[in-house]
Design a protein around this motif. Structure first.
Motif, mmCIF file in Angstrom:
data_model
loop_
_atom_site.group_PDB
_atom_site.id
_atom_site.type_symbol
_atom_site.label_atom_id
_atom_site.label_comp_id
_atom_site.label_asym_id
_atom_site.label_seq_id
_atom_site.Cartn_x
_atom_site.Cartn_y
_atom_site.Cartn_z
ATOM 1 N N THR A 55 0.866 -1.171 0.000
ATOM 2 C CA THR A 55 0.000 0.000 0.000
ATOM 3 C C THR A 55 0.910 1.231 0.000
ATOM 4 O OG1 THR A 55 -1.819 1.139 1.109
ATOM 5 C CG2 THR A 55 -0.219 0.041 2.527
ATOM 6 N N VAL A 56 0.510 2.265 -0.718
ATOM 7 C CA VAL A 56 1.372 3.441 -0.869
ATOM 8 C C VAL A 56 0.601 4.713 -0.547
ATOM 9 C CG1 VAL A 56 2.862 2.379 -2.604
ATOM 10 C CG2 VAL A 56 0.838 3.622 -3.334
ATOM 11 N N SER A 57 1.348 5.727 -0.144
ATOM 12 C CA SER A 57 0.793 7.070 0.035
ATOM 13 C C SER A 57 1.831 8.061 -0.459
ATOM 14 C CB SER A 57 0.449 7.337 1.502
ATOM 15 O OG SER A 57 1.622 7.351 2.285
ATOM 16 N N GLN A 58 1.365 9.251 -0.796
ATOM 17 C CA GLN A 58 2.266 10.243 -1.359
ATOM 18 C C GLN A 58 1.718 11.639 -1.110
ATOM 19 O OE1 GLN A 58 2.820 11.339 -5.845
ATOM 20 N NE2 GLN A 58 3.888 9.423 -5.465
ATOM 21 N N SER A 59 2.623 12.571 -0.826
ATOM 22 C CA SER A 59 2.262 13.979 -0.686
ATOM 23 C C SER A 59 3.376 14.805 -1.316
ATOM 24 C CB SER A 59 2.094 14.360 0.783
ATOM 25 O OG SER A 59 1.794 15.728 0.898
ATOM 26 N N ARG A 60 3.006 15.696 -2.216
ATOM 27 C CA ARG A 60 3.977 16.561 -2.887
ATOM 28 C C ARG A 60 3.454 17.987 -2.899
ATOM 29 N NH1 ARG A 60 5.979 13.644 -8.437
ATOM 30 N NH2 ARG A 60 6.801 11.762 -7.477
ATOM 31 N N SER A 61 4.362 18.923 -2.714
ATOM 32 C CA SER A 61 3.992 20.330 -2.879
ATOM 33 C C SER A 61 5.137 21.054 -3.572
ATOM 34 C CB SER A 61 3.675 20.993 -1.538
ATOM 35 O OG SER A 61 4.836 21.136 -0.766
ATOM 36 N N LEU A 62 4.776 21.984 -4.429
ATOM 37 C CA LEU A 62 5.732 22.788 -5.166
ATOM 38 C C LEU A 62 5.315 24.241 -5.006
ATOM 39 C CD1 LEU A 62 8.081 22.884 -7.253
ATOM 40 C CD2 LEU A 62 6.325 22.896 -9.017
ATOM 41 N N ALA A 63 6.205 25.064 -4.498
ATOM 42 C CA ALA A 63 5.905 26.481 -4.292
ATOM 43 C C ALA A 63 6.938 27.321 -5.035
ATOM 44 C CB ALA A 63 5.915 26.829 -2.810
ATOM 45 N N ASN A 64 6.460 28.271 -5.807
ATOM 46 C CA ASN A 64 7.318 29.246 -6.475
ATOM 47 C C ASN A 64 7.030 30.599 -5.846
ATOM 48 O OD1 ASN A 64 8.226 27.330 -8.339
ATOM 49 N ND2 ASN A 64 6.456 27.679 -9.635
ATOM 50 N N LEU A 65 8.070 31.271 -5.387
ATOM 51 C CA LEU A 65 7.884 32.582 -4.794
ATOM 52 C C LEU A 65 9.018 33.496 -5.224
ATOM 53 C CD1 LEU A 65 9.854 32.895 -1.906
ATOM 54 C CD2 LEU A 65 8.450 30.885 -1.524
ATOM 55 N N GLY A 66 8.737 34.776 -5.202
ATOM 56 C CA GLY A 66 9.776 35.713 -5.599
ATOM 57 C C GLY A 66 9.290 37.144 -5.582
ATOM 58 N N VAL A 67 10.207 38.024 -5.961
ATOM 59 C CA VAL A 67 9.937 39.452 -6.045
ATOM 60 C C VAL A 67 10.678 39.993 -7.265
ATOM 61 C CG1 VAL A 67 11.840 40.059 -4.496
ATOM 62 C CG2 VAL A 67 9.911 41.625 -4.735
ATOM 63 N N HIS A 68 10.070 40.956 -7.922
ATOM 64 C CA HIS A 68 10.731 41.590 -9.065
ATOM 65 C C HIS A 68 10.583 43.100 -8.945
ATOM 66 C CE1 HIS A 68 6.963 42.607 -11.177
ATOM 67 N NE2 HIS A 68 6.524 41.469 -10.659
ATOM 68 N N SER A 69 11.567 43.786 -9.460
ATOM 69 C CA SER A 69 11.550 45.243 -9.411
ATOM 70 C C SER A 69 12.313 45.771 -10.615
ATOM 71 C CB SER A 69 12.200 45.734 -8.111
ATOM 72 O OG SER A 69 12.147 47.137 -8.048
ATOM 73 N N ASP A 70 11.783 46.821 -11.218
ATOM 74 C CA ASP A 70 12.501 47.464 -12.318
ATOM 75 C C ASP A 70 12.216 48.959 -12.305
ATOM 76 O OD1 ASP A 70 10.207 48.094 -14.256
ATOM 77 O OD2 ASP A 70 9.992 45.930 -14.060
ATOM 78 N N VAL A 71 13.144 49.688 -12.867
ATOM 79 C CA VAL A 71 13.011 51.134 -12.969
ATOM 80 C C VAL A 71 13.109 51.502 -14.450
ATOM 81 C CG1 VAL A 71 15.467 51.601 -12.597
ATOM 82 C CG2 VAL A 71 13.802 53.361 -12.037
ATOM 83 N N SER A 72 12.215 52.366 -14.907
ATOM 84 C CA SER A 72 12.195 52.816 -16.295
ATOM 85 C C SER A 72 12.428 54.320 -16.325
ATOM 86 C CB SER A 72 10.850 52.509 -16.952
ATOM 87 O OG SER A 72 10.580 51.143 -16.915
ATOM 88 N N TRP A 73 13.296 54.746 -17.244
ATOM 89 C CA TRP A 73 13.581 56.176 -17.405
ATOM 90 C C TRP A 73 13.373 56.518 -18.865
ATOM 91 C CZ3 TRP A 73 17.503 58.506 -20.326
ATOM 92 C CH2 TRP A 73 17.648 59.878 -20.143
ATOM 93 N N SER A 74 12.647 57.572 -19.117
ATOM 94 C CA SER A 74 12.354 57.984 -20.480
ATOM 95 C C SER A 74 12.447 59.500 -20.565
ATOM 96 C CB SER A 74 10.952 57.513 -20.880
ATOM 97 O OG SER A 74 10.648 57.945 -22.172
ATOM 98 N N GLN A 75 13.241 59.963 -21.529
ATOM 99 C CA GLN A 75 13.343 61.400 -21.759
ATOM 100 C C GLN A 75 13.602 61.598 -23.237
ATOM 101 O OE1 GLN A 75 16.322 63.494 -19.500
ATOM 102 N NE2 GLN A 75 15.023 65.290 -19.433
ATOM 103 N N GLY A 76 12.636 62.208 -23.914
ATOM 104 C CA GLY A 76 12.745 62.378 -25.359
ATOM 105 C C GLY A 76 12.728 61.019 -26.042
ATOM 106 N N PRO A 77 13.636 60.808 -27.007
ATOM 107 C CA PRO A 77 13.657 59.522 -27.711
ATOM 108 C C PRO A 77 14.423 58.432 -26.948
ATOM 109 C CG PRO A 77 15.242 61.000 -28.714
ATOM 110 C CD PRO A 77 14.521 61.795 -27.662
ATOM 111 N N GLN A 78 15.053 58.760 -25.820
ATOM 112 C CA GLN A 78 15.821 57.771 -25.064
ATOM 113 C C GLN A 78 14.950 57.077 -24.015
ATOM 114 O OE1 GLN A 78 17.137 60.986 -25.376
ATOM 115 N NE2 GLN A 78 18.553 60.433 -27.011
#
Length: 103
Positions: free
Chosen positions: A39-62
């Motif tokens: 007789t068999v039993s099984q338990s599995r869990s998979l968790a993905n966690l994280g954080v992301h951050s970015d900064v955008s700078w725009s001035q004229g065509p740049q």
């Protein structure tokens, strides 16, 4: 941050869980000798966690965008095995389930 700069930040978490349960009476899991003797039993869990951050700078065509991401994957597994056939690995029985003399 100002009229030319934007800061984006976010966090994420996702978890998946899978469980396989044996019968309430494990001895009822005994099947034919060529099919199921455990007789068999099984338990599995998979968790993905994280954080992301970015900064955008725009001035004229740049436009400039830079960022970082940190993420981690957590895996947990638990398995159970129970032998429900008393003759499965009995050292006192031969291959035909006959008693071995002097054992």
């Amino acid at each position: 941050m100002n009229a030319d700069t934007v800061l984006n930040t976010g966090a994420f978490l996702r978890k998946d869980q899978f469980d396989y349960y044996p019968s309430h009476n494990p001895l009822s899991d005994l099947g034919p000798a060529n099919l199921q003797r455990e007789t068999v039993s099984q338990s599995r869990s998979l968790a993905n966690l994280g954080v992301h951050s970015d900064v955008s700078w725009s001035q004229g065509p740049q436009n400039v965008k830079a960022g970082v991401t940190y993420q981690q994957t957590l895996l947990r597994e638990s398995f159970g095995l129970g032998i429900v056939d008393p003759a499965l690995n009995a050292p006192c029985l031969d291959a035909n389930n006959n008693p071995v003399p002097d054992s």
